[in-house]
Each structure stands twice: as structure tokens, then as C-alpha cells.
Write a protein that holds these residues in place. Structure first.
Motif, mmCIF file in Angstrom:
data_model
loop_
_atom_site.group_PDB
_atom_site.id
_atom_site.type_symbol
_atom_site.label_atom_id
_atom_site.label_comp_id
_atom_site.label_asym_id
_atom_site.label_seq_id
_atom_site.Cartn_x
_atom_site.Cartn_y
_atom_site.Cartn_z
ATOM 1 N N TRP A 1 0.805 -1.223 0.000
ATOM 2 C CA TRP A 1 0.000 0.000 0.000
ATOM 3 C C TRP A 1 0.835 1.268 0.000
ATOM 4 C CZ3 TRP A 1 -4.666 -1.151 -1.333
ATOM 5 C CH2 TRP A 1 -5.146 -2.418 -1.031
ATOM 6 N N LEU A 2 2.144 1.139 0.094
ATOM 7 C CA LEU A 2 2.986 2.330 0.022
ATOM 8 C C LEU A 2 3.021 2.852 -1.403
ATOM 9 C CD1 LEU A 2 6.021 1.354 2.314
ATOM 10 C CD2 LEU A 2 3.748 2.196 2.931
ATOM 11 N N GLU A 3 3.196 4.168 -1.527
ATOM 12 C CA GLU A 3 3.270 4.827 -2.839
ATOM 13 C C GLU A 3 1.951 4.717 -3.609
ATOM 14 O OE1 GLU A 3 6.919 3.634 -4.933
ATOM 15 O OE2 GLU A 3 7.669 2.906 -3.009
ATOM 16 N N ARG B 1 -0.777 8.127 2.159
ATOM 17 C CA ARG B 1 -1.288 8.738 0.928
ATOM 18 C C ARG B 1 -0.520 10.013 0.605
ATOM 19 N NH1 ARG B 1 -6.005 9.982 2.521
ATOM 20 N NH2 ARG B 1 -7.070 8.043 1.938
ATOM 21 N N ALA B 2 -0.260 10.818 1.627
ATOM 22 C CA ALA B 2 0.464 12.073 1.416
ATOM 23 C C ALA B 2 1.850 11.814 0.836
ATOM 24 C CB ALA B 2 0.573 12.836 2.736
ATOM 25 N N LEU B 3 2.582 10.851 1.395
ATOM 26 C CA LEU B 3 3.919 10.531 0.885
ATOM 27 C C LEU B 3 3.844 10.073 -0.568
ATOM 28 C CD1 LEU B 3 5.383 8.681 4.008
ATOM 29 C CD2 LEU B 3 5.987 10.970 3.193
ATOM 30 N N ALA B 4 2.781 9.349 -0.904
ATOM 31 C CA ALA B 4 2.608 8.922 -2.291
ATOM 32 C C ALA B 4 2.346 10.120 -3.194
ATOM 33 C CB ALA B 4 1.452 7.921 -2.387
ATOM 34 N N ILE B 5 1.537 11.042 -2.733
ATOM 35 C CA ILE B 5 1.253 12.253 -3.511
ATOM 36 C C ILE B 5 2.534 13.062 -3.728
ATOM 37 C CG2 ILE B 5 0.054 14.485 -3.442
ATOM 38 C CD1 ILE B 5 -2.241 13.034 -1.959
ATOM 39 N N PHE B 6 3.408 13.056 -2.714
ATOM 40 C CA PHE B 6 4.688 13.778 -2.834
ATOM 41 C C PHE B 6 5.701 12.990 -3.662
ATOM 42 C CE2 PHE B 6 3.897 15.154 1.863
ATOM 43 C CZ PHE B 6 2.793 15.906 1.474
ATOM 44 N N ALA C 1 11.322 7.210 2.424
ATOM 45 C CA ALA C 1 10.877 6.984 3.801
ATOM 46 C C ALA C 1 10.282 5.598 4.011
ATOM 47 C CB ALA C 1 9.866 8.052 4.203
ATOM 48 N N ASN C 2 10.264 4.770 2.965
ATOM 49 C CA ASN C 2 9.594 3.467 3.077
ATOM 50 C C ASN C 2 10.160 2.604 4.196
ATOM 51 O OD1 ASN C 2 7.932 4.154 0.979
ATOM 52 N ND2 ASN C 2 8.831 2.749 -0.516
ATOM 53 N N SER C 3 11.472 2.635 4.385
ATOM 54 C CA SER C 3 12.072 1.798 5.428
ATOM 55 C C SER C 3 11.568 2.218 6.810
ATOM 56 C CB SER C 3 13.600 1.874 5.369
ATOM 57 O OG SER C 3 14.049 3.197 5.545
ATOM 58 N N ALA C 4 11.407 3.522 7.028
ATOM 59 C CA ALA C 4 10.894 4.009 8.304
ATOM 60 C C ALA C 4 9.432 3.628 8.487
ATOM 61 C CB ALA C 4 11.066 5.527 8.388
ATOM 62 N N VAL C 5 8.654 3.720 7.410
ATOM 63 C CA VAL C 5 7.238 3.356 7.478
ATOM 64 C C VAL C 5 7.085 1.868 7.801
ATOM 65 C CG1 VAL C 5 5.067 3.222 6.202
ATOM 66 C CG2 VAL C 5 6.566 5.195 5.889
ATOM 67 N N LEU C 6 7.862 1.027 7.132
ATOM 68 C CA LEU C 6 7.803 -0.407 7.406
ATOM 69 C C LEU C 6 8.159 -0.697 8.864
ATOM 70 C CD1 LEU C 6 9.490 -1.906 4.200
ATOM 71 C CD2 LEU C 6 7.058 -1.939 4.777
ATOM 72 N N PHE D 1 -3.020 16.899 -5.134
ATOM 73 C CA PHE D 1 -2.113 17.600 -4.229
ATOM 74 C C PHE D 1 -2.792 18.826 -3.627
ATOM 75 C CE2 PHE D 1 1.092 21.033 -3.665
ATOM 76 C CZ PHE D 1 1.756 20.495 -2.573
ATOM 77 N N VAL D 2 -3.460 19.622 -4.454
ATOM 78 C CA VAL D 2 -4.134 20.823 -3.955
ATOM 79 C C VAL D 2 -5.261 20.434 -3.000
ATOM 80 C CG1 VAL D 2 -5.433 22.885 -4.610
ATOM 81 C CG2 VAL D 2 -3.509 22.128 -6.023
ATOM 82 N N ALA D 3 -6.010 19.394 -3.350
ATOM 83 C CA ALA D 3 -7.084 18.920 -2.466
ATOM 84 C C ALA D 3 -6.493 18.450 -1.137
ATOM 85 C CB ALA D 3 -7.848 17.793 -3.144
ATOM 86 N N TYR D 4 -5.364 17.762 -1.195
ATOM 87 C CA TYR D 4 -4.698 17.312 0.031
ATOM 88 C C TYR D 4 -4.340 18.508 0.914
ATOM 89 C CZ TYR D 4 -0.587 16.547 2.918
ATOM 90 O OH TYR D 4 0.305 16.570 3.955
#
Length: 605
Positions: free
Chosen positions: A333-335, A362-367, A372-377, A488-491
Motif C-alpha cells: 500500500w505504500l506509494e 497517501r500524502a507521501l505517495a502524492i509527494f 521513507a519506506n524503510s521508516a514506514v515499514l 495535491f491541492v485537495a490534500y
């Protein structure tokens, strides 16, 4: 003490030169469990077309490494492919396109009996290289692959569809088929029907004349050893190919074990590749999974480290396989920009069932942030597997990552560096090793301190925020699209509302609409026109957006007070204004104030 190297020179080997025609006439092939998926890119397909299809002489296609997995007395033996399946698969794909093109010529010329029958006869002749028939009339796939679609779409299009979802390998097979369809359609354009048949026969002949050296081994075990040795001798193998081979060879005791491990591996690949088509996506996952648990390794050295980790102990092979399975459940579910909150289950801690966490992913995916995936895991795993990290800490860490990358990546477009990756690896390792709640808290505190010291210049970040715009009707450059995408703008607008607790976490951004308070119809062709500025934008429901249209300011503000996601102080001050639309100064002032709030509160660290 290092394990003794296997002397592959002692493995019995036979070899012979074959054309693709004799390969497909005299042999059946299968792709074994430990083989890599189909991975040829457009560049490699281009080379195939230029070197093989357009060849003026016989083209040497390289080698295939095989072993006889099934012998038959009166029909072709089956050879399992250790190396070279990409070439044989690609040859089968283009032959299927030639077959279908000949059938199309036959169908379009049914009124010309001789021509129609000739084209159909040539199509049937082509099919014999794809599906062979023995003396008893039993059909055999000339090349057996694990993807259902390979049989259903390439070898036998009239087969009943299995309905199995295409994985990354299947998608690339489909892309290869489309590539050759496009090339052949273009090649046949402007030719008469008779010329089309002749041209298709010529293309087929070039494919079938291509030569390979078929290397034949004595056993499957030799195949495992050769496969690994190919890497040490410079063969172009992916990390995921090698790890799969390593786990099956070292973790299995017999054929059922190999099949079980291969099935579990394919489950990992399917989850990791879901929605991703890059050839190296599984390699990247293995690397980031490793860096979420252990001191960082570079990709080139990772296979050696994994080999040393599992050694010759089959239980360690299976333990590492389980590590990958666990991490793949979150990595899937990342990215993913359209990730949604999973349903919570009583007694089961699931990071993806926490709305705030899903919002941050979701925000990281939008960016477009993957560093940062290793930290998220690491943080998701610690939350799910222990009681040392609480829900509020999980949310806090994810917001740290989100807020940092909003400023560092989304606003100022600062490229991720080895330093950024190193900070996340340090945090992940500290968290993985933490044995009590105090050590968890120390790891989080250290991460916060490191990210705070790495924030971009505030003035640059504020200026970048004020330059956010939304102009869906204008033609934009690629660079301009980065900070003007609707999602992105909606976020951005939604995050203001959540920070004031006006809306709960876990909102579906697709159900909200961006409203230009000063109507978009008044905007010019310049993206810097105040109409498109973040200072002129708000978020509201799709239904309300349609109702407001080009309404004047007093009418809009009355509706927005109750129907927008965030009715901020500037909008409140505009309510007293009797003007039809906000002025450029008012819009610029609101953009600047939102920028201050963004950096001081909403995305602060």
C-alpha cells in the motif's frame, strides 16, 4: 568460515546449436519455480525487432540453459529453462501476433477463397510453433509459463478466461504483445493482402531462423547452482531472481517444499508489484525491507549480506522468507495515492486500519516519496507486532514523515540524499532493536531532532507554498504540474480542515471538489493569475461546487461557511466585503497567511 564454492566445471553439460524453429519443433519448455518473471522492457523489444525481425541473415540469439524435466518416448521432451526464457517467451509472443495477423487477412478476404485459405493455412502453420500436437491428438503448450494469461491470450485466445488478475510479469507480456502488434500493423500498412501474407511469412522466417546454443544439464539441482553462478560471471540477473533462487534452494528439502516456497514468493511479488510495472520494484522492496531492520546495505552488496544471513540453515531461509512476507503486506500500500483505510479487527493491531496513518501514507505517495519506506515499514511493524509503540506514537511518527516531506520535497523540491536515507535507516534500526517503551521513545525523539535540523529554509518554503495554484484548463509544463495536481491541492486544503478538527482523518479526497472563489472563467492564460492561486481556493463537496458555479462573492461565502472543508479567518473577513469577487490583494494576503499557518502549525515538526 565461508562456505566452500561449488565447482560448476564438474557439472555434466551438453550443448548444441538450434534455431528457434528446431527449438519449438523438437522441444517443449517450461519456466520452473525459481525462474525470474518476464521482464523485457520496450528497449529490449526494440532490439529484438531490429536484430531478429529485420535481420538480413541468421541472428545469433545467445544461449539457453536447460535440463530435461520430463522425457517422452514418442514425442518431444520437456526442458525446464534455467536461463534464456526471456528470448523464448518473446519469440512466442511475436509468433502469436503473426498468427493473428494472418487470421485477420484471411477473414477480411473471405471473398477471395484461395487467398483466404492460404492466409489461414499459414496461421495454422504458425500456431504449431506455439501449441504442438502429439500422435494421439493431445495438445501441448510449447512453452509453459506460470501466468494464466500467457496461455489464454498468447497461445490459445479461444480458451475460457480464468479471470486471474494480471501480475507484473503478465502485464509486461501484454505490453510486449501490444508492441509487436503496433510494429506489425505499421509494417503491413499500404501493402496488398497478398503482400501482407508474404511479409508476415518473411517476418516469421526471420524469427524462426534466429539461432541459440541450448545448454542441457543433468538435473534440477545443477540448474540451481548454474543459476547462481551465472550471477557471479556477470549475467544480467536481478536481485529478486537471486533471492528467490537462494530461498528455494536453501529452504526446500524436496519438490513439494520448492513448490510451496515458490508459491509464497509469488504471493510476495504479486503484493509488491500490484499497480507497479517497473522491473526493479521487487529489488527495491527487498532493499527497503532490509534497511527497515538492519544496518543499511547498498543494493550491489545486498545479496551477499542476505546469503551470509541465511547461511546453510534451512530454518533461516524460511525465517527470512517470512520477514519479506510480513513487510510485503504493508509495502503493497505504500506509494499508492488512492489507499483507503482498512477495516479494524478486534484484538488485531493493524497500522493500515488507523485513518491518520493511511492519510500520511497517501500524502507521501502524492509527494512521490519512497525514501521513507524503510521508516514506514519499521514503525508499522513495531506497532503491529509489539505493545511497545502506542497508537498515538504511530500517528506521531507518520506525521513527522509527512510534515517533513511536505516542506522538504513537495514545496522546495529538495532531492532525497544519502543523508535522508541514512536518517531513516538509523531510526528503523533503533526501533527494531528497542526492547522497552523508553527505547522506542528515544528513537522517535532522535528522528524528530534529525528531521527538524534538515528542514528547508523557511523563507523558501513559504514562498513555494504561496505559489501553489490550480489551473486545470491551462496547458502546463511538467515542472508546473508538480504543485498544481488536483490531488495535491485537495490534500493541502483538506489538511487545513483536519488540523482544525473540522473533519476526521481518513477522508476520500476524490469525493471533494476544489472551488475557485473568484470564478475560473475570469482567469487568464498565466498560471500566476490570482484566480488560480492557493489564496483563491477552497475545498467543498462536489454537489455544492456544481451549485455555486460563477456565483458572486456574497452568495458563495454564505454557502461556503457551512459547506466548505475549512472556512478560514480570511474568508470570514471577506464576508463583510460588498465586492462581487475578492481582489488580487485579498487573494495574495490569504495565500501568505495560509503559508504562515502551514509552516507554523499544520505541517510543523
Amino acid at each position: 568460515m565461508p562456505e566452500p564454492a561449488v565447482n560448476v566445471d564438474l557439472i555434466p553439460v551438453e550443448s548444441q546449436t538450434r534455431t528457434i524453429q528446431t527449438c519449438f519443433q523438437q522441444c517443449l519448455y517450461e519456466v520452473p519455480n525459481f525462474q525470474r518473471p518476464y521482464s523485457w522492457s520496450i528497449d529490449q523489444l526494440e532490439d529484438f525487432w531490429d536484430d531478429v525481425v529485420l535481420a538480413r541473415g541468421d541472428f545469433f540469439f545467445g544461449s539457453t540453459v536447460t535440463w530435461v524435466s520430463q522425457k517422452r518416448e514418442l514425442f518431444n521432451d520437456t526442458y525446464s529453462i534455467i536461463d534464456g526464457q526471456q528470448r523464448l517467451t518473446t519469440s512466442t509472443i511475436i509468433l502469436s501476433v503473426i498468427r493473428d495477423a494472418l487470421l485477420d487477412v484471411s477473414k477480411k478476404n473471405e471473398g477471395i477463397k484461395e487467398l483466404s485459405q492460404s492466409a489461414k493455412s499459414q496461421a495454422n502453420a504458425t500456431q504449431k510453433y506455439i501449441v504442438a500436437t502429439d500422435d494421439d491428438g493431445v495438445e501441448h503448450q510449447v512453452l509453459v509459463r506460470p501466468e494464466n494469461m500467457f496461455y489464454e491470450h498468447i497461445q490459445n485466445p479461444s480458451a475460457i478466461p480464468s479471470g486471474v488478475k494480471w501480475n507484473g510479469s503478465a502485464q509486461r507480456i501484454g505490453e510486449a504483445r501490444k508492441f509487436f502488434e503496433g510494429r506489425i500493423i505499421s509494417d503491413l500498412s499500404g501493402r496488398s493482402a497478398e503482400e501482407q501474407v508474404d511479409r508476415l511469412k518473411a517476418i516469421r522466417a526471420n524469427v524462426l531462423k534466429a539461432r541459440v546454443i541450448q545448454v542441457e544439464l543433468a538435473s534440477e539441482e545443477d540448474g540451481f547452482l548454474i543459476f547462481e553462478t551465472l550471477n557471479t560471471r556477470g549475467a544480467d540477473l536481478l536481485l529478486s531472481d537471486l533471492v528467490k533462487n537462494l530461498l528455494i534452494r536453501g529452504g526446500a528439502r524436496d519438490v513439494p517444499d520448492r513448490k510451496a516456497i515458490a508459491t509464497r514468493w509469488e504471493g510476495i511479488v504479486d503484493r509488491v508489484q500490484d499497480g507497479r510495472t517497473s522491473n526493479d520494484v521487487v529489488d527495491r522492496f527487498i532493499w527497503q525491507s532490509w534497511n527497515s531492520r538492519r544496518d543499511a546495505a547498498t543494493e550491489p552488496e545486498l545479496f551477499k549480506k542476505i546469503s551470509r544471513l541465511v547461511g546453510s540453515d534451512s530454518t533461516k531461509h524460511l525465517a527470512y522468507l517470512q520477514e519479506l512476507e510480513v513487510d510485503s503486506l504493508a509495502y503493497e500500500w505504500l506509494e499508492q495515492e488512492h489507499i483507503q483505510v482498512q477495516r479494524a479487527k478486534s484484538g488485531h493491531r493493524n497500522a493500515l486500519a488507523v485513518p491518520e496513518v493511511v492519510d500520511s501514507i497517501r500524502a507521501l505517495a502524492i509527494f512521490n516519496v519512497s525514501v521513507a519506506n524503510s521508516a514506514v515499514l519499521a514503525v508499522a511493524r513495531k506497532y503491529q507486532e509489539t505493545n511497545l509503540l502506542g497508537r498515538s506514537q504511530l500517528i506521531d511518527v507518520m506525521r513527522l514523515l509527512e510534515n517533513f516531506h511536505f516542506q522538504f520535497t513537495a514545496l522546495t523540491n529538495s532531492g532525497s540524499t544519502g543523508g535522508t536515507r541514512g536518517r531513516y535507516n538509523r531510526f528503523a534500526v533503533l526501533l527494531e532493536k528497542a526492547e522497552n517503551k523508553n527505547e522506542v521513545a528515544v528513537a522517535i525523539k532522535d528522528l524528530r531532532k534529525k528531521l527538524q535540523s534538515s528542514l528547508p529554509n523557511r523563507e523558501l518554503a513559504a514562498k513555494a507554498f504561496e505559489e501553489i495554484f490550480y489551473a486545470p484548463k491551462l496547458r502546463l509544463t511538467q515542472a508546473q504540474k508538480l504543485r498544481s495536481r488536483k490531488i495535491f491541492v485537495a490534500y493541502v486544503l483538506m489538511t487545513f480542515a483536519k488540523s482544525h478538527m473540522l473533519l476526521p482523518a481518513g477522508q476520500n479526497l476524490e469525493t471533494w471538489s476544489i472551488e475557485h472563489i473568484k470564478p475560473q472563467s475570469l482567469g487568464g492564460e498565466d498560471t500566476k493569475d490570482s484566480v488560480y492561486s492557493i489564496g483563491n481556493l477552497t475545498l467543498l463537496t462536489e454537489a455544492l461546487n456544481n451549485d455555486l458555479g460563477n456565483a458572486k462573492l456574497p452568495i458563495k461565502l454564505a454557502a461556503l461557511r457551512s459547506g466548505s472543508a475549512y472556512f478560514d479567518p480570511d474568508l470570514e473577513s471577506w464576508s463583510a466585503d460588498v465586492a462581487e469577487f475578492p481582489s488580487d490583494d485579498q487573494i495574495a494576503s490569504r495565500a501568505a497567511r495560509l503559508g504562515e499557518e502551514a509552516l507554523d502549525k499544520v505541517w510543523s515538526i
